[in-house]
Design an enzyme around this catalytic site. Structure first.
Site, PDB file in Angstrom:
ATOM      1  CG  HIS A 119      -5.140   3.844   0.703  1.00 38.57           C
ATOM      2  ND1 HIS A 119      -4.800   2.702   0.307  1.00 38.57           N
ATOM      3  CD2 HIS A 119      -6.732   3.906  -0.030  1.00 38.57           C
ATOM      4  CE1 HIS A 119      -5.662   1.898  -0.618  1.00 38.57           C
ATOM      5  NE2 HIS A 119      -6.683   2.872  -0.645  1.00 38.57           N
ATOM      6  CG  ASP A 161      -2.425   0.569   0.860  1.00 39.17           C
ATOM      7  OD1 ASP A 161      -2.367   1.857   0.707  1.00 39.17           O
ATOM      8  OD2 ASP A 161      -3.395  -0.130   0.908  1.00 39.17           O
ATOM      9  CB  SER A 193      -9.279   0.466  -0.637  1.00 36.97           C
ATOM     10  OG  SER A 193      -8.536   0.555  -1.746  1.00 36.97           O
TER      11      SER A 193
END
Ligand SMILES: *[C@@H]1O[C@H](CO)[C@@H](O)[C@H](O)[C@H]1NC(C)=O
Ligand SMILES: *[C@@H]1O[C@H](CO)[C@@H](O)[C@H](O)[C@H]1NC(C)=O
Ligand SMILES: *[C@@H]1O[C@H](CO)[C@@H](O)[C@H](O)[C@H]1NC(C)=O
Ligand SMILES: *[C@@H]1O[C@H](CO)[C@@H](O)[C@H](O)[C@H]1NC(C)=O
Ligand SMILES: *[C@@H]1O[C@H](CO)[C@@H](O)[C@H](O)[C@H]1NC(C)=O
Ligand SMILES: *[C@@H]1O[C@H](CO)[C@@H](O)[C@H](O)[C@H]1NC(C)=O
Length: 697
Positions: free
Chosen positions: A181, A108, A509
């Site tokens: 994220h 990520d 996600s």
């Protein structure tokens, strides 16, 4: 700005260098090349403009009284563990010791190691078999790792080669997360418990990941750069390193443009991983339309997104006493009383708060009502217009609001057209229209129906290989509260920049790491299970009935979905622990036989002559009670006849295998999508369910 899209789509841009051949077991003896790929920013999804607006859950029911989260008894923040039925005294959590000893590798944007979610309190020591490490780099010291975060590496050779350096203003040249994220996905999969966190007071409670005692290793492969590019070779290098380091589970909330498997680096690298017993879990993508799933290779667990039973609301009471509740993420608990209401009734552009249409002399210090003009205008640009004219607050009427939590920068709420109509009528009728009160920051649970298939979740069939039903499964992916990088303002209201260390994100996600965490729990209970067995257990125990007793619906449209929307259904961790039977696959077999998949899909041509018949064969392995006898029960609409042969499977031993065949007969009048289920049930109350889809194109 449209809704935040938490899924990174990397599109092939141009090809440069030569890639090393990856381990072994590559589907085609091709020469591999390094590709430089374009990373489309989360805020500018290119595929998005052509599709319906997507968004998060809205509160439909005005009349149902709803509990505030605080009054709900226990505090659950991420809330998704409780929504998934995970409990301290029962089922998968205690059986798996919360994922103890299992290592989840997350590929990520990096990780914020200082987050309390990565504290190692209560964690077992780093497994001795672990070969990974914690790399030194910009703002990242090896001492940042502990028994929770056991590895952190960054992969930037590709991005350096293509673009020069990673700019210090845009990203940290290390495993530290700039974007937020990767911190969010990691803490969703395996964050430790943290008391009293919230999104500016919304969803307040205890945060925890699905496998709160699993170890985390971060492989930073996505970078914030001037051009918005990340390099495919970095993703590949990260995956190869994760395999070498010894992760048990890999979680990827990113995808490449859909290409054949032998050109798709994630598909190639994950095949190597799966052959070594590593479960690879990937997000299915946020395109929201049919035929748009990403990461659909049959050895990958492909995850779509569902809603939770939670909503965030504001309440308004009009001068006439009528009270309405609507969606709001405005982050301050202010109270607005006796304020004039403005609705631009005589001028369509004013009524829809078109950019530049409002006159601040008419609207300043007022609560402004904005109609959506039959979906022609989005709430985000209306919000800009209200800011421009100094409106005090906004009431936006829309059934498909396209706006992120961070864009609620003035006190405002979104009302569905059903109740919005009444506010407009009041605004039209009353000469002195005003609101009596407006209050914010309500978190409500037990919202119905839930789960729904998130509007943005990519749907099957899979564009690369429509002969495998994708997505495999859905998991919570809307308004998920988890840790983020508190390095910059999350949002601004008035003159204030607001920073938070926990935030609500939406996207497939967010769904993938729930399944990665669940796979870690299953791995802890059944270390001998293959990746295919773990996926099979998740799929055959998934449910497709919502909390209102009807089949899973599509968010916003509220119409019943099909397995093309939700695959086998929504994950049910406690049931997956004891699935009874599994459909196992050994990928080393080379795929000569029919793939022993736990779901069925067949594509028929409309021109084909009747009777249209399709036959499948499968093998199931008994992982339940030694002595058991399973009966098949097939259900479908009248246009499909399903025959299972034999209809009874008898087992006398654990791990014993039995074969069966499934024949489908499709009638001439069948619509384009026909679906049904085959369910095996035994005397010990195991229910092993598989979806069957026929596309009649
Ligand atoms: C660790 O990385 C930082 C930043 O790149 C650098 O200044 C420092 O010298 C490095 N330390 C070691 C021990 O390599
Ligand atoms: C990248 O950074 C290094 C060290 O700071 C410097 O020597 C090099 O010139 C930089 N390259 C580019 C393309 O900016
Ligand atoms: C507005 O006026 C119309 C026509 O007089 C009436 O039917 C309606 O009930 C009124 N609505 C409200 C909200 O006062
Ligand atoms: C729940 O189900 C009932 C009965 O089928 C139905 O009338 C109601 O509209 C449903 N509620 C929601 C919020 O979908
Ligand atoms: C699905 O998408 C693929 C690739 O984009 C395309 O080739 C194919 O025709 C599409 N299939 C359907 C049924 O639309
Ligand atoms: C098969 O399933 C249907 C629907 O769930 C149920 O009504 C029926 O009783 C089941 N039949 C058998 C033989 O179990």
């Amino acid at each position: 700005m449209t809704r935040r899209m938490n899924f990174f789509v990397l599109s092939w841009l141009l090809l440069l260098l030569s890639l090393p051949e990856i381990n072994n077991a590559v589907p085609e003896p091709e020469e591999y090349k390094t590709y430089i790929v374009q990373m489309d920013h989360s805020r500018k999804p290119p595929s998005f403009s052509t599709h319906e607006l997507w968004h998060r859950s809205i509160l439909r029911s005005l009349s149902d009284p709803v509990d505030d989260e605080e009054s709900f008894g226990k505090l659950f923040t991420t809330h998704s563990p409780s929504f998934l039925g995970l409990k301290h005294n029962f089922g998968l959590w205690p059986a798996a010791s919360y994922g103890e000893g299992v290592i989840i590798g997350v590929l990520d944007t990096g990780i914020w190691p200082d987050s309390e979610s990565f504290s190692d309190e209560g964690m077992s020591p780093v497994p001795r078999r672990w070969e990974g490490k914690c790399e030194n780099g910009t703002a990242f010291s090896p001492t940042a790792c502990n028994n929770k975060l056991i590895g952190a590496r960054s992969f930037s050779k590709g991005i350096h080669a293509a673009l020069g350096n990673v700019s210090n203003e845009l990203d940290y040249d290390s495993a530290r997360d700039f974007e937020g994220h990767g911190t969010h996905t990691s803490s969703t999969a395996a964050g430790n418990h943290v008391l009293g966190v919230s999104h500016f007071g919304l969803a307040r409670g205890t945060a925890r990941g699905v496998a709160p005692h699993a170890h985390v290793a971060m492989y930073k492969v996505l970078w914030e750069t001037d051009s918005g590019n990340s390099a495919a070779s970095d993703v590949l290098a990260g995956m190869d390193q994760a395999i070498a380091d010894g992760v048990d589970i890999m979680s990827l909330s990113l995808g490449f443009d859909q290409v054949p498997y032998f050109d798709d680096l994630i598909a190639i690298a994950s095949l190597s991983a799966v052959e070594k017993g590593i479960v690879v879990v990937c997000a299915a993508g946020n395109d929201g339309s049919r035929n748009s799933t990403y990461n659909g290779a049959p050895w990958i667990t492909t995850v779509g997104a569902g809603t939770l039973d939670r909503s965030f609301t504001a309440k308004v009471t009009l001068g006439n006493g009528a009270t309405f509740e609507g969606t709001s993420y405005f982050p301050e608990s202010i109270y607005i009383s006796n304020t004039p209401l403005y609705y631009g009734k005589t001028d369509t552009n004013k009524a829809i708060c078109n950019l530049g249409a409002l006159d601040s002399k008419e609207t300043a210090r007022k609560v402004v009502v904005c109609d959506n003009g039959d979906g022609k205008i989005d709430v985000y640009s209306q919000m800009e217009e209200l800011n421009r004219v100094n409106a005090y607050a906004g009431i936006f009427i829309s059934d498909m609001p396209d706006i992120d939590p961070e864009d609620y920068n003035i006190p405002s709420m979104v009302l569905p057209t059903r109740s919005g109509k009444l506010v407009k009528e009041y605004g039209l009728n009353a000469s002195e229209a005003h609101i009596r009160s407006m209050r914010f920051m309500f978190t409500s649970l037990s919202i119905k129906p839930a789960p729904e298939v998130a509007d943005f979740s990519s749907r099957g069939p899979d564009p690369v290989n429509p002969n495998i039903l994708k997505p495999d499964i859905i998991a919570p992916g809307v308004d998920i509260l988890a840790a983020v990088a508190p390095n910059r303002a999350f949002m601004e209201t008035g003159n204030y920049k607001l920073v938070t260390d926990y935030a609500l994100y939406s996207g497939t996600s967010m769904a993938a790491p729930h399944v990665a965490g669940m796979a870690a729990l299953l791995k802890a209970v059944h270390p001998e299970w293959s990746p295919a067995a773990i996926r099979s257990a998740m799929m055959t125990t998934a449910y497709n009935i919502n909390n209102n007793g009807t089949s899973l619906t599509n968010q916003l449209l509220n119409i019943p979905g099909t397995p093309l929307d939700y695959g086998a259904g929504h994950i049910d961790p406690n049931k997956a622990m004891d699935p009874g039977l599994i459909y196992d696959i050994e990928f080393q077999d080379g795929g000569r036989n029919e793939l022993n998949y736990p779901s069925f899909i067949s594509i028929l041509s409309k021109d084909e002559k009747s009777p249209k018949v399709k036959k499948f064969s499968r093998v199931v392995t008994n992982v339940g009670d030694e002595e058991s006898s399973y009966e098949a029960n097939a259900t479908s609409s009248n246009e499909m006849r399903i025959t299972v042969e034999p209809a009874t499977l008898t087992f006398s031993d654990k791990y014993q295998k039995q074969s069966f065949s499934v024949s489908l007969e499709i009638s001439e009048e069948a619509p384009p999508v026909v679906f049904g289920y085959i369910k095996w049930s035994d005397q010990h109350s195991h229910l092993v369910s598989s979806p069957i889809v026929v596309l009649n194109l």
